[in-house]
Design an enzyme around this catalytic site. Structure first.
Site, mmCIF file in Angstrom:
data_model
loop_
_atom_site.group_PDB
_atom_site.id
_atom_site.type_symbol
_atom_site.label_atom_id
_atom_site.label_comp_id
_atom_site.label_asym_id
_atom_site.label_seq_id
_atom_site.Cartn_x
_atom_site.Cartn_y
_atom_site.Cartn_z
ATOM 1 N N CYS A 114 0.852 -1.185 0.000
ATOM 2 C CA CYS A 114 0.000 0.000 0.000
ATOM 3 C C CYS A 114 0.894 1.242 0.000
ATOM 4 O O CYS A 114 1.677 1.423 -0.929
ATOM 5 C CB CYS A 114 -0.948 -0.051 1.201
ATOM 6 S SG CYS A 114 -2.161 1.275 1.276
ATOM 7 N N ASP A 162 -9.508 -1.759 -7.286
ATOM 8 C CA ASP A 162 -8.654 -0.923 -6.448
ATOM 9 C C ASP A 162 -8.732 0.519 -6.927
ATOM 10 O O ASP A 162 -8.173 0.880 -7.954
ATOM 11 C CB ASP A 162 -7.206 -1.431 -6.507
ATOM 12 C CG ASP A 162 -6.312 -0.784 -5.458
ATOM 13 O OD1 ASP A 162 -6.663 0.302 -4.963
ATOM 14 O OD2 ASP A 162 -5.260 -1.369 -5.141
ATOM 15 N N HIS A 194 -8.111 -3.886 -2.944
ATOM 16 C CA HIS A 194 -6.908 -3.313 -2.363
ATOM 17 C C HIS A 194 -6.641 -3.952 -1.004
ATOM 18 O O HIS A 194 -7.547 -4.161 -0.217
ATOM 19 C CB HIS A 194 -7.093 -1.800 -2.196
ATOM 20 C CG HIS A 194 -5.876 -1.091 -1.708
ATOM 21 N ND1 HIS A 194 -4.820 -0.759 -2.533
ATOM 22 C CD2 HIS A 194 -5.535 -0.652 -0.469
ATOM 23 C CE1 HIS A 194 -3.879 -0.143 -1.834
ATOM 24 N NE2 HIS A 194 -4.289 -0.068 -0.582
#
Length: 226
Positions: A114, A162, A194
């Site tokens: 991330c 995402d 995600h």
């Protein structure tokens, strides 16, 4: 199990979680946290890498702070000072290279998730010793990596659903890396969201995709660091 260590940087002394294989030696890998901080999940990933034969160091980019709620995590991420973060990442790279068990001594890898995925690209563009980069659905509004200065190949792990690292953004990144002659291999997992790799988030975790992504990551690092 690993342990917390301290390392010096241009901006002062910082900490990170260091985990080494049972034999004590292996290729080095920097592990960069998600926006939650240096939480148990990230430490567990460092331990898992150690179990695969790597010496893993996860620097604490939030100086001991962490979050469990998205709003708090966003606040911590937005408050991250990029210049100081660069010092921390550079210090972590140097600290890892100085570990007696690091083999080889001239190159390491980086894996980020991330926020950490984008910071992994950022670190690779600023540290020539990083010669294998794994970017798990990286995103950060303030970070602009120097892609042309990346040494070694890039493995990208992405999710089909995402909004942060959208398929369009992934395609654009692939085109840019191709233009710069940066070897890369991008894998987008269908029907995933995600953070699908994070097994502490049951709402998005995808066991099958996570297993495959881990195997790809370990194989990629072994191929390029050993």
């Amino acid at each position: 199990m690993g342990e917390m260590i301290s390392f010096a940087t241009e901006s002062g002394e910082h900490q990170g979680y260091l985990s080494a294989p049972a034999g004590g030696s292996g290729p080095g890998v920097i592990v960069i946290q998600e926006w939650w901080g240096l939480v148990p999940h990230i430490k567990d990933l460092a331990d898992r890498l150690a179990g695969e034969g790597f010496v893993a160091l996860a620097p604490d980019l939030y100086a001991g702070e962490s979050a469990t709620e998205p709003d708090d995590a966003s606040t911590l991420m937005q408050a991250l000072h990029i210049g100081e973060t660069e010092h921390k990442l550079r210090g972590a790279v140097e600290a890892l290279l100085q570990q007696p068990g690091i083999q080889p001594k001239d190159k390491i890898g980086v894996v980020g998730f991330c926020m950490g995925g984008q910071l992994a690209m950022f670190a690779a563009g600023n540290n020539p010793a990083i010669q294998a980069t794994v970017n798990f659905y990286g995103i950060h509004p303030k970070v602009q990596p120097s892609y042309r200065d990346i040494n070694g190949p890039v493995l990208g792990i992405f999710a089909e659903r995402d909004n942060s690292a959208s398929p369009e953004a992934v395609k654009a990144l692939s085109v840019e890396l191709t233009t710069l002659s940066i070897t890369h291999d991008f894998k987008t997992y269908p029907d995933t969201d995600h953070a699908f790799f994070n097994d502490t988030r049951p709402g998005v975790y995808n066991k099958e995709a996570a297993k495959d992504a881990w195997q790809r990551t370990v194989q990629f690092l072994k191929e390029n660091l050993t």
